[in-house]
Design an enzyme around this catalytic site. Structure first.
Site, PDB file in Angstrom:
ATOM      1  N   ASP A  31      -2.396  -1.790   4.899  1.00 47.23           N
ATOM      2  CA  ASP A  31      -2.196  -1.308   3.520  1.00 47.23           C
ATOM      3  C   ASP A  31      -1.345  -2.282   2.699  1.00 47.23           C
ATOM      4  OD1 ASP A  31      -3.361   1.072   4.587  1.00 47.23           O
ATOM      5  OD2 ASP A  31      -1.380   1.859   5.094  1.00 47.23           O
ATOM      6  N   GLU A 244      -8.880   6.997  -1.540  1.00 41.82           N
ATOM      7  CA  GLU A 244      -7.450   6.659  -1.400  1.00 41.82           C
ATOM      8  C   GLU A 244      -7.263   5.191  -1.777  1.00 41.82           C
ATOM      9  OE1 GLU A 244      -6.560   7.437   2.754  1.00 41.82           O
ATOM     10  OE2 GLU A 244      -7.823   5.805   3.439  1.00 41.82           O
TER      11      GLU A 244
HETATM   12  O1  FUB Z   1      -1.838   3.806   6.605  1.00 42.53           O
HETATM   13  C1  FUB Z   1      -2.005   5.196   6.502  1.00 42.53           C
HETATM   14  C2  FUB Z   1      -3.102   5.534   5.557  1.00 42.53           C
HETATM   15  O2  FUB Z   1      -4.312   4.938   5.987  1.00 42.53           O
HETATM   16  C3  FUB Z   1      -2.916   4.970   4.161  1.00 42.53           C
HETATM   17  O3  FUB Z   1      -1.968   5.655   3.399  1.00 42.53           O
HETATM   18  C4  FUB Z   1      -4.308   5.058   3.691  1.00 42.53           C
HETATM   19  O4  FUB Z   1      -4.563   4.369   2.497  1.00 42.53           O
HETATM   20  C5  FUB Z   1      -5.057   4.497   4.868  1.00 42.53           C
HETATM   21  O5  FUB Z   1      -5.061   3.092   4.871  1.00 42.53           O
END
Ligand code: FUB
Length: 345
Positions: A31, A244
């Site tokens: 991320d 997301e």
């Molecule tokens: O790293 C945990 C979660 O997985 C992140 O917050 C999301 O965007 C996904 O990458």
């Protein structure tokens, strides 16, 4: 989140064919939110660990506990791990799951924004402050008021205003906030409260930040992602709808909102004329990587746009053990972004 089908993958071959290699390999990172502060590259990633949590569709196996800031003097230089910048034990309101963070700089101070679950199991977004880009960061005692869900991305506009984009489906809990209150029904289901396929998809949120960058200066608003006919993308449009990993960058006066489609594993973008949108879907930026999640940032370094992203090739496909990578990104003359394939055929 189903485990990636990895039995058919030859990881030596995949690594050879990858367009870029992990920036660091002594720890797992994911991320990546990249910024160019004071002539250097700073990457604010999640710090992936194997905490022994069982894999589930709410992402409980993403049980991260701290953040490390990675810095690079230039695009070709070695990536340096600057050690622990913030630990969950030092955040009074946060219990667990330090997910994808971001950072901002203003007037010589640095701000680390991070989602974590509070002691009621609800994701909130916190902020921690430092005098240096690498921390250590001192957390505010409480999360940002009216914050919820995950994946904060803070964008500084050219007029000096700062905006936070955020939100994430399934384990990110965005679907539980449809009425403005946290919906506690069916707590184990990642997909309960998601709209029907023919209803508009859930939307990410934006809120302008206060001058001290510690709170929202307004109630978060949904940002619209439209198709070329001006209609909201539908919940069943899994290849294009928001899931997301919000990010915002500005190029040639246009605002590019980019995001992950989650269960279809694409990084896509949508273009608007102002920070609040609406944004019109523009296409894909990155094809699926090895691993379930895809999460990125876009940052101009030494005059060129770069995509920071992750995959699970170093861990041989373990979903929650990812590695941050970087590659160049190209804006084409018509305003579109050239599609990147993470592995050569
Ligand atoms: O790293 C945990 C979660 O997985 C992140 O917050 C999301 O965007 C996904 O990458």
């Amino acid at each position: 989140m189903p485990e990636e089908r990895i039995d058919h993958i030859d990881f030596d071959e995949l690594t050879k064919n990858a367009i870029s290699q992990p920036l660091v390999s002594h720890i797992y990172t994911a991320d990546p939110s990249a910024h160019f502060f004071n002539g250097k590259i700073y990457i604010y990633p999640s710090h992936d660990i194997d905490a022994g949590e069982a894999f589930d569709d709410l992402g409980s196996h993403f049980a991260m506990e701290d953040y490390h800031v990675i810095s690079m003097d230039s695009i070709d230089s070695k990536a340096v791990d600057n050690g622990v910048a913030l630990h969950v034990d030092d955040v009074p309101w946060a219990e667990k799951q330090m997910w994808a963070p971001d950072a901002a700089q203003k007037d010589g101070k640095y701000y680390l924004y991070f989602p974590a679950k509070d002691y009621d199991g609800i994701f909130r977004i916190g902020v921690a402050v430092s005098d240096t880009p690498i921390g250590p960061f001192i957390p505010q005692p409480l999360p940002i008021k009216n914050s919820f869900s995950i994946d904060p991305a803070v964008f500084e506009d050219e007029d000096g205003s700062y905006y936070m984009y955020f939100g994430g489906l399934w384990g990110g809990q965005l679907q539980r906030w449809r009425t403005g209150q946290f919906n506690t029904e069916q707590p184990e289901s990642p997909t309960a409260h998601i709209p029907e396929d023919d209803e508009p998809a859930l939307l990410p949120y934006v809120a302008r930040l206060t001058n001290d960058l510690l709170e929202f200066s307004e109630k978060p608003k949904e940002i619209q992602i439209l198709d070329s006919d001006g209609n909201l993308l539908l919940a069943g449009d899994n290849d294009r709808r928001f899931f997301e990993a919000s990010w915002m960058h500005k190029n040639n006066g246009k605002y590019y909102f980019s995001y992950s489609t989650g269960d279809t594993h694409f990084i896509c973008y949508a273009i608007g004329d102002n920070p609040y949108g609406p944004f019109t879907y523009g296409g894909r930026i990155l094809e699926p990587v090895v691993g379930w999640t895809s999460h990125h940032s876009i940052c101009k370094v030494e005059g060129k746009w770069h995509l920071f992203y992750h995959d699970s090739s170093l861990s041989k496909g373990v979903t929650h053990l990812r590695s941050v990578k970087m590659t160049e990104l190209e804006h084409l003359n018509d305003g579109s972004i050239k599609l990147i394939s993470p592995y050569k055929e």
